[in-house]
Design a protein around this motif. Structure first.
Motif, PDB file in Angstrom:
ATOM      1  N   LYS A 188      -9.319   7.341  -3.432  1.00 36.71           N
ATOM      2  CA  LYS A 188      -7.630   7.374  -3.231  1.00 36.71           C
ATOM      3  C   LYS A 188      -7.127   6.983  -1.905  1.00 36.71           C
ATOM      4  O   LYS A 188      -8.098   7.028  -1.043  1.00 36.71           O
ATOM      5  CB  LYS A 188      -7.296   8.722  -3.743  1.00 36.71           C
ATOM      6  N   MET A 189      -6.009   6.544  -1.665  1.00 35.94           N
ATOM      7  CA  MET A 189      -5.844   6.219  -0.462  1.00 35.94           C
ATOM      8  C   MET A 189      -4.298   6.748  -0.230  1.00 35.94           C
ATOM      9  O   MET A 189      -3.224   6.934  -0.939  1.00 35.94           O
ATOM     10  CB  MET A 189      -5.284   4.467  -0.693  1.00 35.94           C
ATOM     11  N   SER A 233      -8.612  -7.906   0.362  1.00 33.90           N
ATOM     12  CA  SER A 233      -7.780  -7.001   0.019  1.00 33.90           C
ATOM     13  C   SER A 233      -8.655  -5.584   0.489  1.00 33.90           C
ATOM     14  O   SER A 233      -8.053  -4.608   1.302  1.00 33.90           O
ATOM     15  CB  SER A 233      -7.355  -6.736  -1.343  1.00 33.90           C
ATOM     16  N   GLN A 234      -9.880  -5.522   0.431  1.00 31.10           N
ATOM     17  CA  GLN A 234     -10.785  -4.517   0.830  1.00 31.10           C
ATOM     18  C   GLN A 234     -10.935  -4.626   2.242  1.00 31.10           C
ATOM     19  O   GLN A 234     -10.850  -3.526   3.012  1.00 31.10           O
ATOM     20  CB  GLN A 234     -12.267  -4.751   0.132  1.00 31.10           C
ATOM     21  N   LEU A 284       0.815  -1.239   0.004  1.00 31.81           N
ATOM     22  CA  LEU A 284      -0.005   0.151   0.058  1.00 31.81           C
ATOM     23  C   LEU A 284       0.765   1.427  -0.041  1.00 31.81           C
ATOM     24  O   LEU A 284       0.338   2.372  -0.785  1.00 31.81           O
ATOM     25  CB  LEU A 284      -0.843  -0.176   1.161  1.00 31.81           C
ATOM     26  N   TYR A 302       1.445   2.617  -3.459  1.00 31.86           N
ATOM     27  CA  TYR A 302       0.090   3.224  -3.800  1.00 31.86           C
ATOM     28  C   TYR A 302      -0.439   4.486  -3.073  1.00 31.86           C
ATOM     29  O   TYR A 302      -1.413   4.920  -3.505  1.00 31.86           O
ATOM     30  CB  TYR A 302      -1.116   2.096  -3.886  1.00 31.86           C
ATOM     31  N   HIS A 303       0.250   4.945  -2.122  1.00 37.10           N
ATOM     32  CA  HIS A 303       0.296   6.198  -1.563  1.00 37.10           C
ATOM     33  C   HIS A 303      -0.313   7.293  -2.479  1.00 37.10           C
ATOM     34  O   HIS A 303       0.651   7.539  -3.398  1.00 37.10           O
ATOM     35  CB  HIS A 303       1.439   6.494  -0.515  1.00 37.10           C
ATOM     36  N   ALA A 345      -8.555  -2.605  -5.272  1.00 37.85           N
ATOM     37  CA  ALA A 345      -8.440  -3.853  -4.542  1.00 37.85           C
ATOM     38  C   ALA A 345      -8.111  -5.022  -5.372  1.00 37.85           C
ATOM     39  O   ALA A 345      -7.329  -6.047  -4.762  1.00 37.85           O
ATOM     40  CB  ALA A 345      -9.648  -4.013  -3.724  1.00 37.85           C
ATOM     41  N   ARG A 382      -9.003   7.092   3.437  1.00 32.04           N
ATOM     42  CA  ARG A 382      -9.461   6.866   2.114  1.00 32.04           C
ATOM     43  C   ARG A 382     -10.151   8.052   1.674  1.00 32.04           C
ATOM     44  O   ARG A 382     -11.457   8.477   2.257  1.00 32.04           O
ATOM     45  CB  ARG A 382     -10.594   5.521   2.369  1.00 32.04           C
ATOM     46  N   LEU A 400      -7.727  -3.183   3.793  1.00 30.85           N
ATOM     47  CA  LEU A 400      -7.792  -1.669   3.710  1.00 30.85           C
ATOM     48  C   LEU A 400      -8.784  -0.948   4.865  1.00 30.85           C
ATOM     49  O   LEU A 400      -8.513  -0.026   5.879  1.00 30.85           O
ATOM     50  CB  LEU A 400      -8.113  -1.069   2.411  1.00 30.85           C
ATOM     51  N   PHE A 457      -7.145   3.382  -5.349  1.00 34.43           N
ATOM     52  CA  PHE A 457      -6.994   2.059  -4.496  1.00 34.43           C
ATOM     53  C   PHE A 457      -7.823   1.130  -5.430  1.00 34.43           C
ATOM     54  O   PHE A 457      -8.971   1.288  -5.819  1.00 34.43           O
ATOM     55  CB  PHE A 457      -7.762   2.361  -3.247  1.00 34.43           C
TER      56      PHE A 457
END
Length: 380
Positions: A253-254, A221-222, A197, A200-201, A207, A236, A225, A205
């Motif tokens: 976005k994450m 995956s969800q 993750l 992916y910042h 999943a 989120r 998070l 997102f």
């Protein structure tokens, strides 16, 4: 080690007690909740009682909470209440007795995670969310960005000590804190997900994409998070869907809420490492975004981003009093008015548009757009 008083949080708690007899102080572990509770206790004019549910002796006492608490008056502080969620039911009985007492309960789980057990206190509890340090409380934006805002990380005597503390924090969070909140999952799998993750910042997102990379399914995956969000580790950011003809991105976005933990998972140990890292821009975006959200005291339901399939985007939208305020984050001393910002102005028609950069300068770059240093925005 220097102790920094969290005056804003203290005032929020004091105000909460004017509204309801119970205040729930929630936030990530080690962000300063216990220290702040002690400050509240020091200022309280009456008797103070303190229970720590990580202490086995206090855990044993709370097996019969009504017997222990019903004869007490004054301020009753219960730390780490997420270890005894059934206690909320007893608190309702105690509150309805209308005796001269207030309850300050501390927990490392979000209001959503505590929702089922705290519903019995509806109308009787006010939640105050506490974060790690922000710019209004410290004196070095560079150090805060590099080390993050957890007190023992930010205030460490050296970068090496700060890095070691954060590594220990991550290990303890995965191996002790997550199980204590009732999640039964592999610490190794969650660590792999959390590390993935980090890369992916600041991005959409997906999943399924992350799940495929880790050999887990979409739902797992969800779920991972959701866990990290409910324990204050990630934010989120949901998309703003405007009434326009363009196709818009509808996935969230994450962002990591603490830049220090992000840097630890990316292997960034000091400011020089950060300046040479390809994630510098994304790191700055997330760090500055958190500072803006905390400074404006915006709740998460008022925060959005905007993006179209053609690439037009705006990093942050905050709705305040019916008005839309737009923010773009640039790690640059000379930001330009991009085509994307022009489209954001035309399509969204925000009340204000601000490009946030490092430093404390402020000037107009367009009649409707100002450039403002993060320090200037947060400290005035």
């Amino acid at each position: 080690m220097t102790q920094i008083k969290r005056q804003q949080t203290v005032e929020e708690i004091q105000f909460a007690f004017k509204v309801t007899p119970v205040c729930g102080l929630i936030g990530p572990r080690q962000c300063g909740k216990t220290t702040t509770a002690k400050e509240i206790a020091n200022q309280y004019p009456g008797i103070v009682h303190h229970f720590d549910l990580e202490d086995e002796r206090d855990q044993n006492k709370m097996r019969e909470p009504l017997l222990v608490l019903e004869n007490l008056e004054g301020l009753i502080i219960i730390d780490e209440i997420h270890h005894a969620p059934d206690l909320f039911k007893s608190l309702r009985v105690l509150v309805d007795q209308k005796k001269n007492r207030k309850f300050l309960v501390l927990g490392s789980a979000s209001q959503e995670l505590l929702k089922q057990t705290s519903e019995s206190l509806a109308g009787r509890i006010t939640f105050v969310e506490m974060t790690p340090f922000h710019l209004k409380e410290i004196n070095s934006a560079e150090q805060l960005h590099t080390r993050g805002g957890f007190p023992l990380s930010y205030l460490a005597e050296s970068d090496d000590i700060s890095v070691a503390w954060r590594k220990g924090y991550i290990k303890t969070f995965l191996e002790r804190d997550i199980p204590s909140l009732g999640f039964q999952l592999s610490p190794q799998n969650l660590r792999r997900f959390w590390t993935m993750l980090a890369h992916y910042h600041g991005q959409i997102f997906n999943a399924s994409e992350i799940g495929t990379s880790l050999g887990i399914n979409y739902k797992t995956s969800q779920h991972y998070l959701d866990i990290l969000e409910s324990t204050f580790m990630v934010r989120r950011l949901t998309p703003w869907i405007a009434n326009i003809k363009k196709r818009q991105v509808k996935a969230p976005k994450m962002y990591f809420t603490d830049s220090g933990l992000l840097h630890s998972l990316l292997g960034i140990n000091n400011h020089d490492d950060l300046l040479g890292h390809p994630k510098l821009g994304a790191s700055w975006e997330g760090f500055a975004m958190e500072q803006i959200i905390r400074t404006t005291k915006a709740d998460k339901e008022s925060c959005f981003y905007w993006s179209t399939q053609s690439g037009d985007e705006l990093d942050l939208i905050i709705l305040e009093n019916g008005k839309m305020n737009g923010f773009e984050f640039k790690y640059s001393s000379k930001p330009s008015l991009t085509k994307s910002l022009h489209f954001a102005l035309e399509d969204l028609m925000p009340a204000s548009m601000t490009i946030i950069v490092p430093g404390d300068e402020e000037y107009l770059i367009h009649e409707k757009v100002r450039v403002c240093g993060l320090t200037k925005f947060c400290l005035g």
